[in-house]
Design an enzyme around this catalytic site. Structure first.
Site, PDB file in Angstrom:
ATOM      1  N   LYS A 189       0.416  -1.390   0.006  1.00 31.78           N
ATOM      2  CA  LYS A 189      -0.509   0.102   0.401  1.00 31.78           C
ATOM      3  C   LYS A 189       1.025   1.365  -0.276  1.00 31.78           C
ATOM      4  O   LYS A 189       0.863   2.384   1.105  1.00 31.78           O
ATOM      5  CB  LYS A 189      -1.144   0.312   1.263  1.00 31.78           C
ATOM      6  N   ASP A 249      -7.029 -15.791   2.875  1.00 32.68           N
ATOM      7  CA  ASP A 249      -7.859 -16.263   3.124  1.00 32.68           C
ATOM      8  C   ASP A 249      -8.372 -15.939   1.638  1.00 32.68           C
ATOM      9  O   ASP A 249      -9.301 -16.847   1.503  1.00 32.68           O
ATOM     10  CB  ASP A 249      -8.547 -15.701   4.408  1.00 32.68           C
TER      11      ASP A 249
HETATM   12 MG    MG Z   1      -5.024 -16.323   8.854  1.00 31.89          MG
END
Ligand code: MG
Ligand code: IPM
Length: 361
Positions: A189, A249
């Protein structure tokens, strides 16, 4: 080959899936004449219950004396909704990473044909996806100074990185890109964060030495979109601790089953291998959890810590054979009656009886 493996089964479904991975390791030992000795250690909620500490000194010693670590999962619902809990299972995980110097977390994201229709994404987007995320694991906001001030009404978590912390994980990512498709994406970022600007600086410097690797730079919000829109774009991603937590994830669900994915955490002399799923408390003890993430973690362990390439390939082929023949848990095929232990038994049996056939696949 004779090796000592530390076994940290942990909480929830951790013990039952890890036991299936041990079956696969024992089958490999039998077929190839290796000796694997296992020593167990407590970690997580179960360690808090037994000792008051989520990562006891005894467990640290077991890990330090091992050649590799196979880890299950940690976490227990009794801590999740209690922000005031003084000791939490997750502290054990973070302390273990730090104390063992596991600064690099590797999460390969690949897909299986039979799972193409289980993905929340269209099959044509998912088929053939194959990338690896290198996540920095012992720095950044996870480990910076944190606290409260103004009588508890202001909270802060400091994010800090040194050049050395950045370059050591980036070097591993560059090396991996070199033996893959030679493309590396730094996710950061840098339009907002100073730490990200240092990451860019370091990667730009390294890129000169890795002139054969195509390097690109992507802001994390954009990367989050791209992982959904065009996951085949990626080969190797390298990123800082929290961005890596979040995008891995995200990346894991596009494969169609979180239950299939292994991971490695490396950095110092002993590597740690674990499925990327959590402790899945609802399934604990029901013998329904998919053990393949743990079994494939054992394959990564053999390959990365012991250099046993063929043995690792054999485990992967046995898992694939199960998938292709419908020997799967119900997260893969709805209504499937195969249990955790049956999958473990089948994988071990395939390793022992079908080595030649599987390796020819
Ligand atoms: Mg995690
Ligand atoms: C992971 C987990 C951990 C993390 C939690 C349990 C502390 O989400 O391994 O990705 O955030 O690193």
């Amino acid at each position: 080959m004779k090796k000592n493996i530390a076994i940290l089964k942990g909480d929830g479904i951790g013990p039952e899936v890890t036991e299936q991975a041990i079956k696969a390791l024992n089958a490999i030992a039998e077929v190839y004449g290796h000796t694997f000795n296992y020593t167990e250690g407590l970690i997580g909620a179960i360690a808090i219950d037994a000792t008051g500490n989520p990562f006891p000194e005894a467990t640290f010693n077991v890990c330090q004396n091992a050649d590799a670590i196979l880890f299950g999962a940690i976490g227990h619902p009794k801590y999740d909704n209690d922000p005031s809990a003084k000791v939490r299972p997750e502290q054990g995980l973070l302390k273990m990473r730090k104390d063992l110097g596991l600064f690099c977390n590797i999460r390969p994201i690949n897909t299986y044909k039979v799972l193409a229709n289980s993905s929340p994404l269209r099959a044509d987007l998912v088929e053939g996806v194959d990338f690896t995320v290198f996540r920095e694991l012992t720095g950044g906001i996870y480990f910076g100074e944190k606290g409260r001030k103004d009588g508890g009404n202001t909270a802060f978590d400091n994010c800090q990185y040194t050049r050395e912390e950045i370059s050591r994980v980036c070097i591993l990512a560059f090396e991996s890109a070199r033996i893959r498709r030679k493309k590396l994406t730094l996710v950061d970022k840098a339009n907002v964060l100073e730490t990200s600007r240092l990451w860019r600086e370091v990667v730009k410097e390294l890129a000169v030495k890795y002139a054969d690797i195509a390097v690109d730079y992507m802001f994390v919000d954009n990367a989050a979109m791209k992982i959904i829109q065009n996951p085949k774009y990626f080969d190797v991603i390298v990123t800082e601790n929290m961005f890596g937590d979040i995008i891995t994830d995200e990346a894991s669900v596009i494969t169609g089953s979180l239950g299939m994915l292994p991971s490695a955490s490396i950095g110092s002399k002993v590597g740690l291998y674990e499925p990327i799923h959590g402790s899945y408390p609802e399934a604990t003890g029901l013998n329904i959890a998919n053990p393949n993430g743990s079994i494939l973690s054992a394959a990564m362990l053999l390959e990365m810590s012991f250099g046993l390439i063929e043995e690792a390939a054999l485990i992967r082929k046995a898992v694939e054979d199960c998938l292709n023949s419908g020997v799967v848990t119900s997260d893969i095929i709805k209504g499937s009656k195969y249990t955790t232990t049956q999958i473990g038994d089948k994988v071990a049996e395939l390793i022992k009886t079908k080595k030649k056939e599987l390796l020819a696949m």
